[in-house]
Design an enzyme around this catalytic site. Structure first.
Site, PDB file in Angstrom:
ATOM      1  N   GLY A   1      93.963   5.532  67.577  1.00 10.71           N
ATOM      2  CA  GLY A   1      94.006   5.485  69.036  1.00 10.71           C
ATOM      3  C   GLY A   1      95.078   6.350  69.657  1.00 10.71           C
ATOM      4  N   SER A   2      95.878   7.033  68.843  1.00  9.14           N
ATOM      5  CA  SER A   2      96.971   7.884  69.331  1.00  9.14           C
ATOM      6  C   SER A   2      96.537   9.338  69.405  1.00  9.14           C
ATOM      7  CB  SER A   2      98.181   7.753  68.390  1.00  9.14           C
ATOM      8  OG  SER A   2      99.052   8.859  68.516  1.00  9.14           O
ATOM      9  N   ALA A   3      96.702   9.950  70.576  1.00  7.85           N
ATOM     10  CA  ALA A   3      96.320  11.349  70.754  1.00  7.85           C
ATOM     11  C   ALA A   3      97.110  12.295  69.840  1.00  7.85           C
ATOM     12  CB  ALA A   3      96.489  11.753  72.218  1.00  7.85           C
TER      13      ALA A   3
ATOM     14  N   TYR B   1      97.616   6.276  63.623  1.00  4.00           N
ATOM     15  CA  TYR B   1      96.817   5.295  64.344  1.00  4.00           C
ATOM     16  C   TYR B   1      95.748   6.072  65.103  1.00  4.00           C
ATOM     17  CZ  TYR B   1      95.614   1.751  67.859  1.00  4.00           C
ATOM     18  OH  TYR B   1      94.938   0.877  68.681  1.00  4.00           O
TER      19      TYR B   1
ATOM     20  N   ARG C   1      95.681  12.244  66.432  1.00  3.88           N
ATOM     21  CA  ARG C   1      94.411  12.957  66.331  1.00  3.88           C
ATOM     22  C   ARG C   1      94.651  14.457  66.168  1.00  3.88           C
ATOM     23  NH1 ARG C   1      92.958   8.803  70.164  1.00  3.88           N
ATOM     24  NH2 ARG C   1      93.181  10.099  72.021  1.00  3.88           N
TER      25      ARG C   1
END
Length: 240
Positions: free
Chosen positions: A13-15, A11, A18
């Site tokens: 939006g997940s650090a 996802y 990333r």
């Protein structure tokens, strides 16, 4: 026999997602990118829970071998796919690898944990951060600031990029999404700026996810403000 692919469930939006995505790009691993929309609870669907009973992202399915936990995924990817050109990401020398592992565990148990605890009210309920947890975050940033010595190179552990950079940079992008100012931590700020500028895949792996997180947090805060305004108006109306 059916051909099995390497699949990356994530996802934006997940650090932690990333961080792993940057590692995949650095190693040039050919993966099928599969988005798991946490806002739509995709991670709670039966097919995903069968894949990962903990229903967290990121998840790697490498030709049928399934692994979750971002730092473990990066270690595995380097162990399997690193070439002579990319071995520096997770060195084989025990002492050098130990330094990388130390930073990975620092990120998991101290730095990223402090971010989550301080910002939990904001992340999940649209409320201000927990003031009782602010010192924990500041202390972890102090630690990180002291760990970095840019005189020894542009990266966390000297002149070679490692998966520790990916892990900690992922956590820093969460601070960016939360619009937390860390410029006063000079070494942290300079290191993060240099790495962001140097990594050719940084924008692809991080920029959209940061904006997604900002949008989600703003929406939560807007919901809280609307609820408070509604309650205020109801209270005034009830006094007539």
């Amino acid at each position: 026999m059916a051909w099995l692919s390497t699949e990356f469930y994530f996802y934006k939006g997940s650090a932690p997602c990333r961080s792993v995505w940057m590692c995949i790009k650095a190693l040039k691993v050919d993966v099928e990118e599969k988005t798991v929309d946490l806002l739509k609870c995709d991670n709670k669907r039966p097919w995903f829970v069968r894949l990962n009973p903990q229903h967290t992202v990121p998840v790697l399915s490498d030709q049928g071998y399934v692994l979750w936990e971002s730092r473990a995924i990066m270690q595995y990817l380097c162990n399997k796919y690193a070439t002579e050109e990319t071995q520096h990401l997770y060195p084989t020398d025990p002492e050098q690898r130990g330094r990388v592992d130390r930073m990975l565990f620092f990120d998991m148990g101290t730095f990223y944990q402090a971010i989550k605890e301080y910002f939990a009210p904001k992340l999940y309920n649209g409320l201000p951060p927990d003031p009782d947890k602010e010192n924990m975050l500041k202390q972890s940033l102090d630690y990180l600031d002291n760990f970095i010595d840019l005189d020894q190179g542009n990266y966390l552990l000297g002149d070679k990029l490692t998966i520790a950079d990916f892990a900690l940079l992922g956590s820093i992008t969460e601070l960016d999404a939360l619009e937390y100012n860390y410029k006063c931590y000079g070494e942290v700020y300079k290191w993060s700026l240099k790495v962001k500028q140097e990594l050719p895949y940084y924008k692809k792996c991080c920029t959209e996810g940061i904006e997604m997180q900002k949008t989600r947090i703003k929406a939560l805060a807007d919901e809280v403000r609307k609820a408070e305004e509604k309650a205020r108006k109801a209270s005034i109306g009830g006094k007539k």
